[in-house]
Design a protein around this motif. Structure first.
Motif, PDB file in Angstrom:
ATOM      1  N   LYS A 119      76.794  36.905  34.816  1.00 58.45           N
ATOM      2  CA  LYS A 119      76.413  37.899  33.954  1.00 58.45           C
ATOM      3  C   LYS A 119      76.060  39.135  33.999  1.00 58.45           C
ATOM      4  CE  LYS A 119      77.593  35.583  29.380  1.00 58.45           C
ATOM      5  NZ  LYS A 119      78.650  34.251  30.369  1.00 58.45           N
ATOM      6  N   PHE A 120      76.267  40.254  34.724  1.00 59.28           N
ATOM      7  CA  PHE A 120      75.398  41.319  35.167  1.00 59.28           C
ATOM      8  C   PHE A 120      75.534  42.151  33.428  1.00 59.28           C
ATOM      9  CE2 PHE A 120      77.153  40.031  38.945  1.00 59.28           C
ATOM     10  CZ  PHE A 120      76.212  40.717  40.224  1.00 59.28           C
ATOM     11  N   VAL A 125      81.098  39.259  36.011  1.00 60.59           N
ATOM     12  CA  VAL A 125      81.764  38.479  37.097  1.00 60.59           C
ATOM     13  C   VAL A 125      82.680  37.430  37.093  1.00 60.59           C
ATOM     14  CG1 VAL A 125      82.525  38.972  40.265  1.00 60.59           C
ATOM     15  CG2 VAL A 125      80.858  41.046  38.069  1.00 60.59           C
ATOM     16  N   THR A 126      83.589  37.287  37.377  1.00 62.20           N
ATOM     17  CA  THR A 126      83.500  35.527  37.775  1.00 62.20           C
ATOM     18  C   THR A 126      84.269  35.504  39.747  1.00 62.20           C
ATOM     19  OG1 THR A 126      85.198  35.396  35.925  1.00 62.20           O
ATOM     20  CG2 THR A 126      85.612  33.577  37.405  1.00 62.20           C
ATOM     21  N   TYR A 127      83.493  34.162  40.041  1.00 61.68           N
ATOM     22  CA  TYR A 127      83.868  34.468  41.899  1.00 61.68           C
ATOM     23  C   TYR A 127      84.169  32.853  41.814  1.00 61.68           C
ATOM     24  CZ  TYR A 127      79.515  37.779  41.778  1.00 61.68           C
ATOM     25  OH  TYR A 127      79.008  38.764  42.017  1.00 61.68           O
TER      26      TYR A 127
ATOM     27  N   ASN B 163      72.671  46.277  41.969  1.00 63.70           N
ATOM     28  CA  ASN B 163      73.464  47.476  42.916  1.00 63.70           C
ATOM     29  C   ASN B 163      73.707  47.221  44.537  1.00 63.70           C
ATOM     30  OD1 ASN B 163      71.734  50.397  41.372  1.00 63.70           O
ATOM     31  ND2 ASN B 163      74.467  49.548  40.876  1.00 63.70           N
ATOM     32  N   TYR B 164      72.476  46.169  44.488  1.00 66.28           N
ATOM     33  CA  TYR B 164      72.271  45.731  46.095  1.00 66.28           C
ATOM     34  C   TYR B 164      73.068  44.197  46.139  1.00 66.28           C
ATOM     35  CZ  TYR B 164      70.319  42.470  48.686  1.00 66.28           C
ATOM     36  OH  TYR B 164      70.408  41.009  50.569  1.00 66.28           O
ATOM     37  N   LEU B 165      73.641  43.831  45.534  1.00 67.87           N
ATOM     38  CA  LEU B 165      74.845  42.807  45.242  1.00 67.87           C
ATOM     39  C   LEU B 165      76.229  43.506  45.206  1.00 67.87           C
ATOM     40  CD1 LEU B 165      73.294  39.895  43.315  1.00 67.87           C
ATOM     41  CD2 LEU B 165      74.051  39.840  45.916  1.00 67.87           C
TER      42      LEU B 165
END
Lengths: 169, 169
Positions: A119-120, A125-127, B163-165
């Motif tokens: 969770k950002f 985001v699902t990796y 952002n870095y990611l």
């Protein structure tokens, strides 16, 4: 030969904790040589709303063990963020590395296909296991090791790029 | 599925240059909002004998393209370190990424077994293609992206871990 998730992550984590342990020793030496309290370095940060050196070590520890948990499904130890001195940070580093060394390679057997949701602030985001290792775990871990390096350098502690790459001689 | 050297390096490099390009835009915005010359950020550093923001971008560029050259045997472009502004640094980032995008995956076919010697101050180290990618190329690249981040954060530029990611929304 081809590379597995284990191959690309676990040795890098263990090397990173060796680097961080070395940095704690150099920090202690610098404080002693400079005649100041080493706790000043433990609490040093690059900007008021960035985390301090202690936090960089704690987040390196957390991202390493949480990532292994997410990739393997293993239960991982929980460490309270109570470290307030260089020796205590060395202890945090040592117990994190000890946990990682005890994880068998076989625990990663099903890691490539695992779905991992992060969770950002802007949304989840699902990796896959692979994209998680490459796009989240490794850059995140290197971020905290490098920022620990940068905090120490900013405060005049003599650590160098070769040390960061795991060369201590 | 298993991972190749290409898989674990090239996408990470391209993502890193996207991040650095984004950072240059945020730096320009911060200078404009703060009413100061953006060249101050280009020349900002964390300690007198550390390299400045411009140098972090130049070294990220160099380590990316030199690493690809060492792993593939391809000739790589040489870029003079002449950038003195944020737009020029964006140009350096763009031409480095353009070179990387043009390298075919097949060029990495023999990379795993290559011997790569790196000279450290304390002596030379001989890596295999795999250990070079994992123990030198990736940590070195992330070091420069993270230190660019840390220099900007230290100067009050609002960039964040997401952002870095590679998350810009």
């Amino acid at each position: 030969m081809s590379l597995s998730i284990y191959d690309i992550t676990v040795p890098a984590l263990l090397r990173g904790f060796d680097v961080l342990d070395y940095y704690m020793d150099r920090a202690a030496e610098a404080a002693e040589a400079g005649g100041y309290d080493p706790v000043i370095l433990v609490n040093a940060r690059l900007y008021p709303d960035m985390i301090a050196l202690a936090g960089q070590i704690q987040r390196a520890s957390d991202t390493a063990k949480a990532s292994i948990g997410r990739l393997t499904g293993l239960e991982v130890p929980s460490f309270a963020d109570t470290e307030t001195s260089l020796p205590e940070l060395k202890g945090r580093i040592a117990k994190t590395a000890e946990f990682i060394r005890g994880v068998p390679k076989a625990a990663f057997a099903d890691s490539e296909g695992r779905e991992i949701e992060i969770k950002f602030r802007a949304g989840a985001v699902t990796y896959t296991g692979i994209s998680y290792a490459l796009e989240f775990m490794l850059p995140n871990f290197y971020f905290h090791v490098t920022t620990a390096h940068d905090i120490l350098r900013h405060n005049g502690v003599k650590v160098g790029k070769a040390n960061y790459l795991g060369r201590f001689a």
